[in-house]
Scaffold this motif. Structure first.
Motif, PDB file in Angstrom:
ATOM      1  N   LEU A  95     -77.315 -69.898  -7.161  1.00 25.69           N
ATOM      2  CA  LEU A  95     -76.995 -69.132  -8.312  1.00 25.69           C
ATOM      3  C   LEU A  95     -78.038 -68.089  -8.904  1.00 25.69           C
ATOM      4  O   LEU A  95     -77.456 -66.977  -9.179  1.00 25.69           O
ATOM      5  CB  LEU A  95     -77.072 -70.171  -9.145  1.00 25.69           C
ATOM      6  N   LYS A  96     -79.191 -68.170  -8.470  1.00 27.30           N
ATOM      7  CA  LYS A  96     -80.177 -67.100  -8.572  1.00 27.30           C
ATOM      8  C   LYS A  96     -79.812 -66.094  -8.216  1.00 27.30           C
ATOM      9  O   LYS A  96     -79.904 -64.765  -8.743  1.00 27.30           O
ATOM     10  CB  LYS A  96     -81.590 -67.869  -8.617  1.00 27.30           C
ATOM     11  N   LEU A  97     -79.524 -66.127  -6.872  1.00 27.66           N
ATOM     12  CA  LEU A  97     -79.245 -64.773  -5.895  1.00 27.66           C
ATOM     13  C   LEU A  97     -78.088 -64.110  -6.310  1.00 27.66           C
ATOM     14  O   LEU A  97     -78.337 -63.010  -6.583  1.00 27.66           O
ATOM     15  CB  LEU A  97     -79.029 -65.086  -4.528  1.00 27.66           C
ATOM     16  N   ILE A  98     -76.940 -64.759  -6.895  1.00 27.76           N
ATOM     17  CA  ILE A  98     -75.731 -64.169  -7.369  1.00 27.76           C
ATOM     18  C   ILE A  98     -76.084 -63.482  -8.591  1.00 27.76           C
ATOM     19  O   ILE A  98     -75.561 -62.332  -8.891  1.00 27.76           O
ATOM     20  CB  ILE A  98     -74.692 -65.282  -7.489  1.00 27.76           C
ATOM     21  N   PHE A  99     -76.709 -64.072  -9.551  1.00 29.56           N
ATOM     22  CA  PHE A  99     -77.465 -63.559 -10.866  1.00 29.56           C
ATOM     23  C   PHE A  99     -78.117 -62.157 -10.581  1.00 29.56           C
ATOM     24  O   PHE A  99     -78.001 -61.298 -11.305  1.00 29.56           O
ATOM     25  CB  PHE A  99     -78.063 -64.600 -11.599  1.00 29.56           C
ATOM     26  N   TYR A 100     -79.058 -62.342  -9.678  1.00 27.00           N
ATOM     27  CA  TYR A 100     -79.684 -61.070  -9.201  1.00 27.00           C
ATOM     28  C   TYR A 100     -78.789 -59.951  -8.710  1.00 27.00           C
ATOM     29  O   TYR A 100     -78.969 -58.944  -9.130  1.00 27.00           O
ATOM     30  CB  TYR A 100     -80.638 -61.622  -7.931  1.00 27.00           C
ATOM     31  N   TYR A 101     -77.925 -60.295  -7.771  1.00 26.08           N
ATOM     32  CA  TYR A 101     -76.980 -59.333  -7.402  1.00 26.08           C
ATOM     33  C   TYR A 101     -76.062 -58.716  -8.510  1.00 26.08           C
ATOM     34  O   TYR A 101     -75.900 -57.409  -8.497  1.00 26.08           O
ATOM     35  CB  TYR A 101     -76.024 -59.895  -6.141  1.00 26.08           C
ATOM     36  N   PHE A 102     -75.941 -59.494  -9.449  1.00 21.66           N
ATOM     37  CA  PHE A 102     -75.127 -58.888 -10.602  1.00 21.66           C
ATOM     38  C   PHE A 102     -75.947 -58.085 -11.633  1.00 21.66           C
ATOM     39  O   PHE A 102     -75.349 -56.918 -12.026  1.00 21.66           O
ATOM     40  CB  PHE A 102     -74.308 -59.969 -11.531  1.00 21.66           C
ATOM     41  N   ILE A 103     -77.196 -58.359 -11.652  1.00 28.80           N
ATOM     42  CA  ILE A 103     -78.157 -57.497 -12.328  1.00 28.80           C
ATOM     43  C   ILE A 103     -78.229 -55.935 -11.590  1.00 28.80           C
ATOM     44  O   ILE A 103     -78.336 -54.940 -12.149  1.00 28.80           O
ATOM     45  CB  ILE A 103     -79.601 -58.167 -12.516  1.00 28.80           C
ATOM     46  N   ILE A 104     -78.171 -56.073 -10.384  1.00 23.81           N
ATOM     47  CA  ILE A 104     -78.343 -54.873  -9.436  1.00 23.81           C
ATOM     48  C   ILE A 104     -77.067 -54.229  -9.647  1.00 23.81           C
ATOM     49  O   ILE A 104     -77.237 -52.964 -10.002  1.00 23.81           O
ATOM     50  CB  ILE A 104     -78.493 -55.099  -8.127  1.00 23.81           C
ATOM     51  N   LEU A 105     -76.140 -54.596  -9.737  1.00 20.71           N
ATOM     52  CA  LEU A 105     -74.823 -54.113  -9.872  1.00 20.71           C
ATOM     53  C   LEU A 105     -74.750 -53.281 -11.116  1.00 20.71           C
ATOM     54  O   LEU A 105     -74.154 -52.219 -11.498  1.00 20.71           O
ATOM     55  CB  LEU A 105     -73.597 -55.023  -9.646  1.00 20.71           C
ATOM     56  N   PHE A 106     -74.995 -54.081 -12.214  1.00 20.33           N
ATOM     57  CA  PHE A 106     -74.990 -53.424 -13.512  1.00 20.33           C
ATOM     58  C   PHE A 106     -75.866 -52.420 -13.758  1.00 20.33           C
ATOM     59  O   PHE A 106     -75.603 -51.491 -14.342  1.00 20.33           O
ATOM     60  CB  PHE A 106     -75.485 -54.649 -14.580  1.00 20.33           C
ATOM     61  N   ILE A 107     -76.880 -52.493 -13.074  1.00 19.39           N
ATOM     62  CA  ILE A 107     -78.205 -51.597 -13.453  1.00 19.39           C
ATOM     63  C   ILE A 107     -77.713 -50.030 -12.644  1.00 19.39           C
ATOM     64  O   ILE A 107     -77.622 -49.129 -13.082  1.00 19.39           O
ATOM     65  CB  ILE A 107     -79.478 -51.761 -12.853  1.00 19.39           C
ATOM     66  N   SER A 108     -77.127 -50.344 -11.715  1.00 23.82           N
ATOM     67  CA  SER A 108     -76.479 -49.244 -10.846  1.00 23.82           C
ATOM     68  C   SER A 108     -75.247 -48.535 -11.587  1.00 23.82           C
ATOM     69  O   SER A 108     -75.265 -47.248 -11.640  1.00 23.82           O
ATOM     70  CB  SER A 108     -76.040 -49.645  -9.578  1.00 23.82           C
ATOM     71  N   ILE A 109     -74.628 -49.218 -12.231  1.00 23.38           N
ATOM     72  CA  ILE A 109     -73.370 -48.699 -12.940  1.00 23.38           C
ATOM     73  C   ILE A 109     -73.965 -47.899 -14.032  1.00 23.38           C
ATOM     74  O   ILE A 109     -73.625 -46.915 -14.498  1.00 23.38           O
ATOM     75  CB  ILE A 109     -72.476 -50.013 -13.220  1.00 23.38           C
ATOM     76  N   PHE A 110     -74.926 -48.901 -14.741  1.00 18.43           N
ATOM     77  CA  PHE A 110     -75.597 -48.136 -16.050  1.00 18.43           C
ATOM     78  C   PHE A 110     -76.205 -46.778 -15.950  1.00 18.43           C
ATOM     79  O   PHE A 110     -76.173 -45.942 -16.510  1.00 18.43           O
ATOM     80  CB  PHE A 110     -76.473 -49.026 -16.760  1.00 18.43           C
ATOM     81  N   GLY A 111     -76.942 -46.809 -14.595  1.00 18.72           N
ATOM     82  CA  GLY A 111     -78.018 -45.550 -14.247  1.00 18.72           C
ATOM     83  C   GLY A 111     -76.699 -44.461 -13.931  1.00 18.72           C
ATOM     84  O   GLY A 111     -77.152 -43.287 -14.419  1.00 18.72           O
ATOM     85  N   SER A 112     -75.835 -44.848 -13.300  1.00 18.55           N
ATOM     86  CA  SER A 112     -74.653 -43.615 -13.066  1.00 18.55           C
ATOM     87  C   SER A 112     -73.811 -43.002 -14.350  1.00 18.55           C
ATOM     88  O   SER A 112     -73.803 -42.052 -14.285  1.00 18.55           O
ATOM     89  CB  SER A 112     -73.844 -44.367 -11.856  1.00 18.55           C
ATOM     90  N   MET A 113     -73.707 -43.937 -15.123  1.00 16.22           N
ATOM     91  CA  MET A 113     -73.188 -43.703 -16.363  1.00 16.22           C
ATOM     92  C   MET A 113     -74.021 -42.825 -17.249  1.00 16.22           C
ATOM     93  O   MET A 113     -73.929 -41.820 -17.830  1.00 16.22           O
ATOM     94  CB  MET A 113     -72.769 -44.909 -17.164  1.00 16.22           C
ATOM     95  N   VAL A 114     -75.324 -42.983 -17.244  1.00 19.07           N
ATOM     96  CA  VAL A 114     -76.182 -42.447 -17.968  1.00 19.07           C
ATOM     97  C   VAL A 114     -76.468 -40.971 -17.590  1.00 19.07           C
ATOM     98  O   VAL A 114     -76.680 -40.136 -18.166  1.00 19.07           O
ATOM     99  CB  VAL A 114     -77.457 -43.261 -18.184  1.00 19.07           C
ATOM    100  N   GLY A 115     -76.575 -40.925 -16.001  1.00 15.95           N
ATOM    101  CA  GLY A 115     -76.373 -39.694 -15.328  1.00 15.95           C
ATOM    102  C   GLY A 115     -75.367 -38.802 -15.598  1.00 15.95           C
ATOM    103  O   GLY A 115     -75.669 -37.503 -15.652  1.00 15.95           O
ATOM    104  N   ILE A 116     -74.212 -39.325 -15.701  1.00 15.44           N
ATOM    105  CA  ILE A 116     -73.116 -38.492 -15.790  1.00 15.44           C
ATOM    106  C   ILE A 116     -73.100 -37.798 -17.304  1.00 15.44           C
ATOM    107  O   ILE A 116     -72.566 -36.930 -17.595  1.00 15.44           O
ATOM    108  CB  ILE A 116     -71.865 -39.028 -15.468  1.00 15.44           C
ATOM    109  N   SER A 117     -73.575 -38.687 -18.127  1.00 12.17           N
ATOM    110  CA  SER A 117     -73.541 -38.200 -19.527  1.00 12.17           C
ATOM    111  C   SER A 117     -74.512 -37.330 -19.805  1.00 12.17           C
ATOM    112  O   SER A 117     -74.677 -36.362 -20.622  1.00 12.17           O
ATOM    113  CB  SER A 117     -73.672 -39.407 -20.697  1.00 12.17           C
ATOM    114  N   LYS A 118     -75.811 -37.154 -18.905  1.00 15.12           N
ATOM    115  CA  LYS A 118     -76.794 -35.986 -18.915  1.00 15.12           C
ATOM    116  C   LYS A 118     -76.554 -34.635 -18.138  1.00 15.12           C
ATOM    117  O   LYS A 118     -77.107 -33.917 -18.152  1.00 15.12           O
ATOM    118  CB  LYS A 118     -77.993 -36.668 -18.605  1.00 15.12           C
TER     119      LYS A 118
END
Length: 122
Positions: A95-118
């Motif tokens: 469960l810890k590993l799946i949670f870790y992968y979801f955090i990575i996915l969220f950070i990647s999506i968020f970073g790309s959204m911030v990048g496209i807004s800039k």
């Protein structure tokens, strides 16, 4: 084919920068410059920051749908980490590993959204 090369370039940049930063942290820990508590905090932080930076740069070079670009890059990073984990460490799903992968996915999506807004509109 050009899009695949772009994703592989960002994936390679991300993996290489993570490896270099983790090697630096491990070296400092080996010579007792960093304590074990700080190293346990810095390792995931370095991974998350590197993923955010690479997805941010990808988002700046994207014209639309930044969240999809972040999703694609995050999925590729997760797949790479998962394959490395299976080959080298033979870890099973936790469960810890799946949670870790979801955090990575969220950070990647968020970073790309911030990048496209800039992104500077031309």
């Amino acid at each position: 084919m050009k899009r695949i090369k772009t994703y592989l370039k960002y994936l390679g940049f991300t993996i290489l920068s993570i490896l270099i930063c983790l090697l630096l942290i491990s070296t400092l820990y080996y010579f007792n410059i960093l304590g074990s508590g700080l190293v346990k905090f810095l390792r995931p932080l370095v991974i998350f920051i590197n993923i955010f930076i690479s997805s941010y740069i990808l988002g700046k070079h994207t014209e639309k749908n930044g969240y999809l670009e972040g999703l694609k890059l995050g999925s590729m990073i997760i797949l790479t980490f998962f394959i490395i984990s299976l080959i080298l460490f033979r870890n099973y799903f936790q469960l810890k590993l799946i949670f870790y992968y979801f955090i990575i996915l969220f950070i990647s999506i968020f970073g790309s959204m911030v990048g496209i807004s800039k992104n500077e509109k031309k």
